[in-house]
Scaffold this motif. Structure first.
Motif, PDB file in Angstrom:
ATOM      1  N   GLU A   1       8.270  22.275  43.606  1.00  0.00           N
ATOM      2  CA  GLU A   1       8.838  23.202  44.581  1.00  0.00           C
ATOM      3  C   GLU A   1       8.433  24.631  44.247  1.00  0.00           C
ATOM      4  O   GLU A   1       8.191  24.977  43.089  1.00  0.00           O
ATOM      5  CB  GLU A   1      10.369  23.092  44.588  1.00  0.00           C
ATOM      6  N   SER A   2       8.378  25.448  45.286  1.00  0.00           N
ATOM      7  CA  SER A   2       8.070  26.871  45.101  1.00  0.00           C
ATOM      8  C   SER A   2       9.372  27.675  45.090  1.00  0.00           C
ATOM      9  O   SER A   2      10.325  27.331  45.807  1.00  0.00           O
ATOM     10  CB  SER A   2       7.170  27.380  46.219  1.00  0.00           C
TER      11      SER A   2
ATOM     12  N   THR B   1      10.769  35.901  44.857  1.00  0.00           N
ATOM     13  CA  THR B   1      10.075  36.336  43.638  1.00  0.00           C
ATOM     14  C   THR B   1      10.987  37.177  42.755  1.00  0.00           C
ATOM     15  O   THR B   1      10.614  37.512  41.619  1.00  0.00           O
ATOM     16  CB  THR B   1       8.822  37.158  43.993  1.00  0.00           C
TER      17      THR B   1
ATOM     18  N   TYR C   1       5.185  37.901  38.979  1.00  0.00           N
ATOM     19  CA  TYR C   1       4.937  37.094  40.181  1.00  0.00           C
ATOM     20  C   TYR C   1       5.168  37.961  41.404  1.00  0.00           C
ATOM     21  O   TYR C   1       6.280  38.444  41.647  1.00  0.00           O
ATOM     22  CB  TYR C   1       5.861  35.878  40.186  1.00  0.00           C
TER      23      TYR C   1
ATOM     24  N   ARG D   1       0.478  32.086  43.927  1.00  0.00           N
ATOM     25  CA  ARG D   1       1.424  31.046  44.370  1.00  0.00           C
ATOM     26  C   ARG D   1       2.193  30.564  43.149  1.00  0.00           C
ATOM     27  O   ARG D   1       1.580  30.283  42.097  1.00  0.00           O
ATOM     28  CB  ARG D   1       0.691  29.874  45.020  1.00  0.00           C
ATOM     29  N   GLY D   2       3.515  30.450  43.277  1.00  0.00           N
ATOM     30  CA  GLY D   2       4.338  30.032  42.156  1.00  0.00           C
ATOM     31  C   GLY D   2       5.010  28.693  42.390  1.00  0.00           C
ATOM     32  O   GLY D   2       5.327  28.326  43.532  1.00  0.00           O
ATOM     33  N   TYR D   3       5.267  27.954  41.272  1.00  0.00           N
ATOM     34  CA  TYR D   3       5.868  26.628  41.372  1.00  0.00           C
ATOM     35  C   TYR D   3       6.768  26.384  40.152  1.00  0.00           C
ATOM     36  O   TYR D   3       6.416  26.743  39.022  1.00  0.00           O
ATOM     37  CB  TYR D   3       4.777  25.545  41.425  1.00  0.00           C
TER      38      TYR D   3
END
Length: 251
Positions: free
Chosen positions: A189-190, A194, A200, A219-221
């Protein structure tokens, strides 16, 4: 008492049978008896998907098949004529089969070539980290690890890319490429926001950029553990299969 006269077609039943047997799906027997319209229909639909040709074959055998003047085909014809037509029809059938087989092999070779080309592109992309799509190019640069202070200090994997727009019009990264990340076979999941995640920033993701312009995006997860992850890159959000994929070792 009235007298009824049953008219018989001058077309030969044996010839029609041979033509229907070998070339029925192409409407050959219909062309033979003068049913040109029906013959064209069979030619375009493979004999009404084979069903029409089968029905005609049964009718010819039973003697109920008629020509374009609605006269029944009752005379089988002489053996020499039937044999001659049978040889020609069989030869045409074999030629059609050979052409079909050659076309299938050619299509298969083309598919193999496309798969080989795709594999070569994938291999080159994995080597350089540069991925080409319909409307952009995406270069994977590196990753960083962070934590979400507002969500139990969960570990966050942040992927860094250089996004280049290759469309004729301005476009933003968020709508250009779909990215999915899997860990242990489960999609990650993201973060919803932020905020609280150091290093990030997704401000660039929604900025439209002009043709041949490059911008850095992220893109973060959320990570489940520290094992490696598989990154899948899709041409767009509606694509069923990824265009590219690569693994990232978490260190």
């Amino acid at each position: 008492m009235a007298n009824y006269t049953t008219l018989t077609s001058d077309k030969k039943r044996g010839v029609a049978l041979i033509l229907c047997l070998f070339l029925g799906v192409f409407g050959a027997h219909n062309f033979y008896v003068g049913k040109v319209g029906k013959g064209i229909l069979y030619l375009c639909t493979a004999g009404l998907f084979g069903i029409g040709a089968l029905v005609d074959l049964i009718q010819i055998i039973l003697g109920t098949f008629t020509d374009n003047a609605h006269q029944h085909l009752r005379d089988w014809g002489d053996k020499k004529q039937i044999t001659k037509v049978g040889i020609i029809a069989f030869a045409v059938f074999i030629i059609i089969c050979l052409i079909g087989s050659a076309a299938a092999k050619s299509a298969n070779k083309s598919n193999v070539a496309k798969e080989a080309e795709k594999a070569a592109v994938q291999e080159l992309a994995e080597k350089d980290g540069l991925y080409t799509f319909d409307n952009c190019t995406l270069k994977y640069t590196d990753y960083l690890l962070s934590k979400d202070e507002y969500d139990d200090n969960k570990d966050v994997l942040v992927l860094n890319f250089d996004y280049t727009n290759t469309k004729d019009t301005a476009e933003e990264f968020d709508y250009a490429v779909e990215i999915k990340v899997f860990q242990n076979g489960v999609e990650l999941e993201s973060p919803f926001s932020t905020s609280g995640i150091e290093k990030y920033n997704i401000d660039n993701n929604g900025k439209k950029i002009k043709t041949d312009t490059t911008i850095s995006v992220q893109r973060g997860y959320y990570l489940d553990d520290k094992s490696s992850v598989t990154v899948e890159l899709y041409n767009n959000m509606f694509s069923d299969k990824p265009t590219y994929s690569f693994d990232v070792e978490i260190k």
